[in-house]
Design a protein around this motif. Structure first.
Motif, PDB file in Angstrom:
ATOM      1  N   LYS A 322       0.820  -1.213   0.000  1.00 38.93           N
ATOM      2  CA  LYS A 322       0.000   0.000   0.000  1.00 38.93           C
ATOM      3  C   LYS A 322       0.855   1.264   0.000  1.00 38.93           C
ATOM      4  O   LYS A 322       0.515   2.258  -0.632  1.00 38.93           O
ATOM      5  CB  LYS A 322      -0.939   0.002   1.205  1.00 38.93           C
ATOM      6  N   GLU A 323       1.960   1.243   0.746  1.00 38.53           N
ATOM      7  CA  GLU A 323       2.862   2.395   0.784  1.00 38.53           C
ATOM      8  C   GLU A 323       3.955   2.209  -0.262  1.00 38.53           C
ATOM      9  O   GLU A 323       4.731   1.262  -0.188  1.00 38.53           O
ATOM     10  CB  GLU A 323       3.479   2.554   2.182  1.00 38.53           C
ATOM     11  N   PHE A 345       6.545  14.243   1.227  1.00 40.23           N
ATOM     12  CA  PHE A 345       5.327  13.698   0.620  1.00 40.23           C
ATOM     13  C   PHE A 345       5.355  12.180   0.730  1.00 40.23           C
ATOM     14  O   PHE A 345       6.405  11.571   0.975  1.00 40.23           O
ATOM     15  CB  PHE A 345       5.165  14.136  -0.843  1.00 40.23           C
ATOM     16  N   ASP A 346       4.194  11.581   0.551  1.00 39.71           N
ATOM     17  CA  ASP A 346       4.147  10.121   0.474  1.00 39.71           C
ATOM     18  C   ASP A 346       3.280   9.730  -0.713  1.00 39.71           C
ATOM     19  O   ASP A 346       2.391  10.477  -1.131  1.00 39.71           O
ATOM     20  CB  ASP A 346       3.617   9.503   1.768  1.00 39.71           C
ATOM     21  N   VAL A 347       3.583   8.565  -1.256  1.00 38.77           N
ATOM     22  CA  VAL A 347       2.870   8.062  -2.435  1.00 38.77           C
ATOM     23  C   VAL A 347       2.285   6.701  -2.095  1.00 38.77           C
ATOM     24  O   VAL A 347       2.990   5.823  -1.581  1.00 38.77           O
ATOM     25  CB  VAL A 347       3.809   7.938  -3.652  1.00 38.77           C
ATOM     26  N   ARG A 348       0.995   6.545  -2.372  1.00 35.52           N
ATOM     27  CA  ARG A 348       0.303   5.281  -2.115  1.00 35.52           C
ATOM     28  C   ARG A 348       0.100   4.502  -3.410  1.00 35.52           C
ATOM     29  O   ARG A 348       0.182   5.049  -4.507  1.00 35.52           O
ATOM     30  CB  ARG A 348      -1.065   5.562  -1.471  1.00 35.52           C
ATOM     31  N   LYS A 349      -0.197   3.242  -3.226  1.00 35.58           N
ATOM     32  CA  LYS A 349      -0.414   2.337  -4.358  1.00 35.58           C
ATOM     33  C   LYS A 349      -1.472   2.882  -5.311  1.00 35.58           C
ATOM     34  O   LYS A 349      -2.521   3.353  -4.887  1.00 35.58           O
ATOM     35  CB  LYS A 349      -0.844   0.966  -3.810  1.00 35.58           C
ATOM     36  N   GLN A 350      -1.140   2.855  -6.604  1.00 34.81           N
ATOM     37  CA  GLN A 350      -2.015   3.257  -7.724  1.00 34.81           C
ATOM     38  C   GLN A 350      -2.279   4.764  -7.794  1.00 34.81           C
ATOM     39  O   GLN A 350      -3.113   5.209  -8.582  1.00 34.81           O
ATOM     40  CB  GLN A 350      -3.342   2.495  -7.694  1.00 34.81           C
ATOM     41  N   GLN A 351      -1.556   5.543  -6.999  1.00 35.11           N
ATOM     42  CA  GLN A 351      -1.657   7.000  -7.151  1.00 35.11           C
ATOM     43  C   GLN A 351      -0.966   7.447  -8.448  1.00 35.11           C
ATOM     44  O   GLN A 351      -0.065   6.764  -8.960  1.00 35.11           O
ATOM     45  CB  GLN A 351      -0.987   7.713  -5.971  1.00 35.11           C
ATOM     46  N   LYS A 352      -1.385   8.604  -8.925  1.00 39.47           N
ATOM     47  CA  LYS A 352      -0.733   9.236 -10.078  1.00 39.47           C
ATOM     48  C   LYS A 352      -0.325  10.644  -9.633  1.00 39.47           C
ATOM     49  O   LYS A 352      -1.164  11.536  -9.525  1.00 39.47           O
ATOM     50  CB  LYS A 352      -1.664   9.247 -11.282  1.00 39.47           C
ATOM     51  N   VAL A 353       0.965  10.809  -9.394  1.00 39.40           N
ATOM     52  CA  VAL A 353       1.496  12.008  -8.762  1.00 39.40           C
ATOM     53  C   VAL A 353       2.323  12.806  -9.758  1.00 39.40           C
ATOM     54  O   VAL A 353       3.272  12.287 -10.356  1.00 39.40           O
ATOM     55  CB  VAL A 353       2.374  11.628  -7.547  1.00 39.40           C
ATOM     56  N   ALA A 354       1.975  14.072  -9.948  1.00 43.90           N
ATOM     57  CA  ALA A 354       2.735  14.963 -10.826  1.00 43.90           C
ATOM     58  C   ALA A 354       3.634  15.860  -9.984  1.00 43.90           C
ATOM     59  O   ALA A 354       3.189  16.433  -8.985  1.00 43.90           O
ATOM     60  CB  ALA A 354       1.793  15.817 -11.667  1.00 43.90           C
ATOM     61  N   ILE A 355       4.894  15.984 -10.401  1.00 42.34           N
ATOM     62  CA  ILE A 355       5.845  16.879  -9.749  1.00 42.34           C
ATOM     63  C   ILE A 355       6.060  18.075 -10.674  1.00 42.34           C
ATOM     64  O   ILE A 355       6.485  17.907 -11.828  1.00 42.34           O
ATOM     65  CB  ILE A 355       7.185  16.172  -9.472  1.00 42.34           C
ATOM     66  N   ILE A 356       5.750  19.271 -10.180  1.00 42.61           N
ATOM     67  CA  ILE A 356       5.884  20.469 -11.004  1.00 42.61           C
ATOM     68  C   ILE A 356       6.743  21.498 -10.280  1.00 42.61           C
ATOM     69  O   ILE A 356       7.045  21.355  -9.106  1.00 42.61           O
ATOM     70  CB  ILE A 356       4.502  21.070 -11.357  1.00 42.61           C
TER      71      ILE A 356
END
Length: 634
Positions: A322-323, A345-356
């Protein structure tokens, strides 16, 4: 008022047609976007319209006195002057007038009663005011600041700047010149999000006409009021922005296909009637009448479904925990130079994270830090269980320039048969002899597609992508967007492509010198919340935006699902059409004289036909289910 027209313009390369019978009209104050796949001839057409290259056929007519400003793709300013001195050259006429006014003022001190001199002075002063003589330096500063050149940079030598900085200055200079027709080829290259937003606002208020080629759909949506699409060697005109064009083009395609199918159905009925009744005495006249109808019919060509585009998907072989990623108080940079800190920041399973973030703030540095290519200056990060990272490098350094396209993939998967490798490459538009090309011969777009092929073959469950849309045309970006939208793993990507971010991201991490600011939504949500936090005292070092996000995200998720279903329905319709063509081709082959008495061949063809019919039934069932689901959403 029309200020320029292209009439029946054509460009040929030997026996090959790039485009033909092109007509384009530019009104004063027009906002025109020119779109088409890479290689369609957009840049070539712009050069012809700008009067740089001649047309092979046709002509370009412009009104007398219309000044055209043309900026080529990736062109940089080449000058030995400083930044501000170069921008001042645009206003050399005003500088001369200012000098004349000073000289006349000195004369008036000596001859205060000289009425002729006084009248000339007043006339020249009015001219100076009318041409914004008192504000042009402020205008220069405004434009330079918009392109991220603060006053501390004004005395820098242009010759010492990077290629991207010189490109931004070339665009700044042509905007200050204010030609009646501004022709821009990919002006959004090298621009970060902040600069793109400024440029859009500036162009919306531009006093002249604009003709622009861009692969940035968000930019076209906010700037263009009409679209010319260069496709299949022809130019078609649409009113509205890029999104309006997509809807209209889809409607036209659907309408053309329906008309073609209706006519084919009518033709089949008439042909069947003629065949059955032409020899019957009682019905011969009616059959002859139907045959005349057939002979006079203006038969429609089968509509083409547009330019070839890639079609692929990203699969995974194992799931993560999950993590996926935890980042705590991270400082990034090189040696003693901290670019951004603290990043949390933290990212979870199946997230779609944009870094700008702005150019030079360290987005790519953050990616390289997470890949352990460079060490963090402070802080920690940790990937979760079962994480397998697939990396897309915007610099394309993962490719061996001496290898062929085929060997690039086959060397990493040597146990797979060559035909399977060729099939995979074919889905990324490397077909036939294309697979024998050496990497150093490829264009930027081809290298990008080859990198995506490598990534798709790895089947990793976490994709870390640095500017994946660079070098891709709009159609390829839309295919990539669809593939990533359906990706079952986790996506972390750096991008300045706002349309791409808006379509994919469920979380945005905005990086600046003070660290990370987190927004739980897509790009539109980010903009909305940024406006709410416009005053400095409201901003905090770490901003986590969540209020009203549930409703906002629910609406965006529904929009994404509708777009996914629309693409699925269109894909299934294409599949059904292809299978129908295969069905007819096999049936035709079965009727060939050389096959009629070859029972073994007929058995093989019958097996092929039955297999195709099974596929047709499956595709039709899937299409009916997807269509019903789409109808329920709509």
């Amino acid at each position: 008022m029309i200020i320029l027209q292209a009439q029946q313009v054509a460009r040929f390369f030997g026996a090959e047609t790039l485009f033909d019978k092109v007509n384009l009209e530019v009104q004063d104050h027009a906002r025109i976007g020119l779109v088409g796949v890479n290689g369609a001839g957009k840049s070539t057409l712009l050069r012809i319209i700008a009067g740089i290259d001649p047309a092979d056929q046709g002509q370009v007519i412009k009104n007398k006195g219309v000044n055209i400003g043309y900026l080529a793709q990736n062109s940089g300013l080449d000058s030995q002057r400083t930044i501000f001195a170069e921008m001042l050259t645009v206003f050399s006429e005003l500088q001369q007038i200012a000098q004349q006014l000073k000289e006349m003022e000195q004369q008036l001190i000596a001859e205060p009663t000289n009425q002729t001199l006084l009248a000339n002075y007043d006339e020249l002063l009015n001219t100076y005011k009318a041409k914004n003589g008192y504000t042009y330096e402020t205008e220069i500063k405004t434009v330079l600041n918009g392109f991220q050149f603060p006053e501390t940079t004004y005395e820098m030598q242009i010759s010492e700047l990077s290629g991207g900085e010189r490109s931004r200055l070339a665009l700044a200079k042509i905007l200050l010149q204010k030609p009646e027709l501004l022709i821009l080829d990919e002006p959004t290259n090298h621009l970060d999000i902040e600069t793109l937003n400024w440029l859009e606002t500036y162009l919306q208020g531009y006093p002249g006409a604009i003709l622009v080629v861009s692969h940035d759909q968000y930019f076209l949506d906010h700037v263009a009021k009409e679209i010319y699409a260069l496709t299949q060697h022809q130019l078609k005109h649409y009113r509205g922005n890029y999104t309006d064009y997509l809807h209209r083009a889809d409607e036209e395609q659907e309408h053309a296909e329906k008309e073609y199918e209706q006519q084919q159905s009518e033709i089949k009925k008439l042909e069947t009637f003629v065949e059955k009744n032409i020899t019957r005495k009682s019905t011969t006249k009616r059959a002859q009448s139907r045959q005349k109808q057939l002979d006079k019919m203006d038969r429609l060509e089968k509509p083409k479904s547009g330019e070839q585009s890639a079609h692929f998907q990203f699969e995974i072989t194992a799931e993560t925990g999950k993590e996926v990623l935890l980042v705590h108080d991270l400082a990034i940079g090189y040696e003693d130079h901290v670019m951004s800190s603290p990043i949390n920041f933290d990212v979870r399973k199946q997230q779609k994270v944009a870094i700008i973030g702005p150019n030079g703030i360290g987005k790519s540095t953050l990616v390289k830090t997470l890949l352990e290519e460079i060490p963090p200056l402070r802080g920690t990060f940790k990937f979760g269980a079962n994480v397998a990272i697939g990396y897309y490098d915007q610099n394309q350094s993962q490719l061996d320039s001496s290898k062929t396209v085929l060997d690039t993939i086959w060397d990493e998967h040597p146990l797979l048969p060559e035909q399977q490798i060729r099939n995979v490459l074919g889905s990324f538009l490397f077909r036939g002899d294309d697979v024998k090309k050496v990497v150093h011969q490829l264009s930027g777009g081809e290298k990008a597609r080859l990198l995506l092929t490598k990534l798709a073959m790895e089947k990793r469950n976490v994709l870390l992508m640095d500017e994946p849309t660079n070098h891709l045309d709009i159609q390829s970006k839309e295919v990539l967007e669809a593939a990533l939208e359906n990706f079952a793993g986790t996506l972390i990507f750096v991008s300045h492509d706002r349309y791409f971010i808006n379509s994919l991201a469920d979380t945005i991490i905005d990086i600046d010198g003070q660290g990370s600011h987190i927004y739980h939504g897509n790009y539109d949500f980010y903009l909305e919340k940024r406006q709410e936090l416009a005053t400095p005292e409201q901003a905090t070092k770490e901003t986590v935006i969540s209020d009203n996000q549930a409703a906002f995200k629910a609406d965006k998720e529904q929009q994404k699902e509708v777009r996914r279903l629309e693409r699925n329905v269109a894909s299934l319709e294409n599949t059904m059409a292809e299978l129908e063509e295969k069905n007819q081709a096999v049936q035709l082959e079965m009727t060939q004289p050389e096959n009629l008495n070859d029972f073994q061949k007929l058995a093989e063809l019958q097996a092929q036909l039955e297999n195709i019919q099974v596929q047709q039934q499956t595709a039709e069932n899937d299409w009916l289910a997807a269509s019903e689901k789409l109808e329920n959403f709509s």
